[in-house]
Design a protein around this motif. Structure first.
Motif, PDB file in Angstrom:
ATOM      1  N   GLN A 269      -7.614   6.919  11.522  1.00  0.00           N
ATOM      2  CA  GLN A 269      -9.024   6.552  11.454  1.00  0.00           C
ATOM      3  C   GLN A 269      -9.898   7.670  12.016  1.00  0.00           C
ATOM      4  OE1 GLN A 269      -9.511   2.781  13.425  1.00  0.00           O
ATOM      5  NE2 GLN A 269      -8.202   1.687  11.975  1.00  0.00           N
TER       6      GLN A 269
ATOM      7  N   MET B 168     -10.283  10.499   9.472  1.00  0.00           N
ATOM      8  CA  MET B 168     -11.184  10.211   8.359  1.00  0.00           C
ATOM      9  C   MET B 168     -12.632  10.073   8.825  1.00  0.00           C
ATOM     10  SD  MET B 168      -9.254  10.536   5.872  1.00  0.00           S
ATOM     11  CE  MET B 168     -10.628  10.282   4.740  1.00  0.00           C
TER      12      MET B 168
ATOM     13  N   TYR C 125      -7.353  12.168   3.049  1.00  0.00           N
ATOM     14  CA  TYR C 125      -6.740  10.832   3.078  1.00  0.00           C
ATOM     15  C   TYR C 125      -5.298  10.893   2.576  1.00  0.00           C
ATOM     16  CZ  TYR C 125      -6.297   5.780   2.430  1.00  0.00           C
ATOM     17  OH  TYR C 125      -5.885   4.477   2.499  1.00  0.00           O
ATOM     18  N   TYR C 126      -5.090  11.632   1.497  1.00  0.00           N
ATOM     19  CA  TYR C 126      -3.744  11.734   0.918  1.00  0.00           C
ATOM     20  C   TYR C 126      -2.788  12.426   1.882  1.00  0.00           C
ATOM     21  CZ  TYR C 126       0.089  13.319  -2.027  1.00  0.00           C
ATOM     22  OH  TYR C 126       1.344  13.579  -2.529  1.00  0.00           O
TER      23      TYR C 126
ATOM     24  N   TYR D 197      -2.100   9.798   4.915  1.00  0.00           N
ATOM     25  CA  TYR D 197      -1.462   8.501   4.711  1.00  0.00           C
ATOM     26  C   TYR D 197      -0.322   8.527   3.698  1.00  0.00           C
ATOM     27  CZ  TYR D 197      -5.156   6.357   7.479  1.00  0.00           C
ATOM     28  OH  TYR D 197      -6.009   6.014   8.504  1.00  0.00           O
TER      29      TYR D 197
ATOM     30  N   ARG E   9      -4.148  19.579   5.730  1.00  0.00           N
ATOM     31  CA  ARG E   9      -5.469  19.021   6.070  1.00  0.00           C
ATOM     32  C   ARG E   9      -6.396  20.104   6.630  1.00  0.00           C
ATOM     33  NH1 ARG E   9      -2.398  14.979   8.537  1.00  0.00           N
ATOM     34  NH2 ARG E   9      -3.239  15.465  10.622  1.00  0.00           N
TER      35      ARG E   9
END
Length: 399
Positions: free
Chosen positions: A62, A65, A107-108, A111, A119
């Motif tokens: 969380q 993101m 996100y990919y 998760y 990232r």
């Protein structure tokens, strides 16, 4: 709290101070909406940085993101402000697509395919790309004022720094490549966070973002200050009634145009409204002002980008036509004269029409503007003597 821990709060603190400065500027310059975008950008940057530093929300996914969304919003506000400053319509679908791709990939790679290195590259390269795309939208326009050139290249360099910094620091941050493996091996979350904060990438990131963000803020504030100064100068060179240049503004702009020999030849069209004093005396100064405004609007609609239209005072107007000979200037004057002749004014009775007399003179080699104006003015007197509401062009060798 350790000294190192205190250091990482410097960036958010400076950003909030800068945001307050932009907000105060906007309160006094509300017509400059791009300043509000800049304030929002620095507030968002501080919020995103604090989200990471304080681990709010505490869940790693969380937090990743949420901070990414706020960082992206910060970048977008800064880009939108710059585009607004350059009078561009907005970020556009391409920039929205880049931002959407950044968030989807983050996100990919958290998760679905847990990959910290991916990232880092996605987020930094993505932000760099947003700035470069925005710079491409602005473009490099010939004869752009130097302050705009500085702002343009600042955006370009700020975008490039995301690529350069990331590549160089990741090469010496081998520990970052091991963090995902350490997580899979069951390493403590706090230990992983500490290892990341100790990496050269994180240390250089905080330092360079602090320095570069501060530098960008200084340049943005300097640009705003110079814009305000330029507007004040322009107001001093503009006739408030018609919006055309006044005598001071005409002298300045005419000198700039005539210094550029690629704009030669030059012609001056001198204009004088006929019997204007009687309009003021009979129908009042408000009606006279409406006539002057209408004539000024007519001239502004007819002149080209390199031409200069001005109200010299009273009912006298002048136009400097670039790349125009006497024949072209005569056609211009006749077009304006005919349009004025058929114009009716709500402030005047329907049976009253207002006309103007025009004098045209073409510039001579090494002649200054005062001499050219005097010759065109002499042609206006000739037009008055010929019955008014006509155009008189100076003959070769004189009147």
């Amino acid at each position: 709290m350790s000294e190192g821990r205190l250091y990482i709060f410097t960036g958010p603190t400076v950003s909030l101070i800068v945001a307050i400065v932009f907000l105060l500027v906007w309160l006094y310059q509300k017509e400059r909406r791009h300043v509000l975008y800049f304030a929002a950008a620095f507030v968002a940057y501080a919020a995103a940085a604090l989200s990471q530093i304080l681990q709010i929300p505490p869940d790693i996914g969380q937090n990743t993101m949420v901070s990414a969304i706020i960082y992206t919003f910060s970048i977008f506000c800064l880009v939108e402000g710059v585009l607004a400053r350059f009078e561009k319509s907005g970020a556009g679908p391409l920039l929205f697509s880049v931002a959407g791709c950044i968030l989807l990939l983050l996100y990919y790679f958290f998760y679905f395919d847990r990959n910290l290195v991916a990232r880092i590259y996605v987020q930094n390269f993505g932000y760099g790309l947003i700035f470069l795309v925005a710079a491409a939208q602005i473009g490099v326009i010939r004869r752009r004022p130097w302050r705009e050139q500085v702002l343009f290249w600042t955006i370009v360099l700020f975008g490039l720094h995301f690529f350069v910094r990331t590549i160089l620091t990741m090469r010496v941050s081998s520990r970052i490549y091991e963090l995902d493996q350490m997580r899979q091996a069951g390493a403590d979350t706090q230990a992983l966070a500490a290892a990341f904060r100790e990496s050269p990438f994180w240390q250089v990131l905080n330092f360079t973002m602090l320095v570069s963000a501060f530098a960008v803020a200084i340049i943005l504030l300097a640009t705003i200050a110079l814009d305000v100064i330029e507007d004040l100068k322009r107001q001093g060179a503009v006739d408030p009634l018609t919006g055309l240049a006044n005598r001071r503004g005409f002298d300045q702009l005419a000198a700039e145009r005539m210094a550029d020999r690629s704009l030669a030849p030059f012609c001056v069209v001198y204009c004088d409204l006929d019997h204007f004093k009687s309009i003021n005396d009979t129908y009042g100064h408000l009606a006279g002002d409406r006539v002057l405004q209408a004539f000024g609007k007519l001239l502004a609609a007819e002149v080209g980008h390199h031409d200069v239209a001005a109200r010299l005072g009273g009912e006298e107007f002048v136009v400097l036509l670039a790349r125009s000979n006497k024949a072209g200037a005569s056609l211009f004057a006749e077009r304006v004269r005919a349009e004025m002749d058929i114009t009716r004014f709500t402030a005047l009775p329907l049976h009253v029409n207002v006309t103007a007399s025009f004098g045209v003179a073409e510039g001579r080699p090494e002649e200054d503007m005062l001499e050219l104006l005097q010759r065109a003015d002499a042609m206006v007197y000739a037009a008055k003597a010929a019955g008014r509401n006509c155009v008189i062009v100076e003959r070769d060798g004189g009147a």
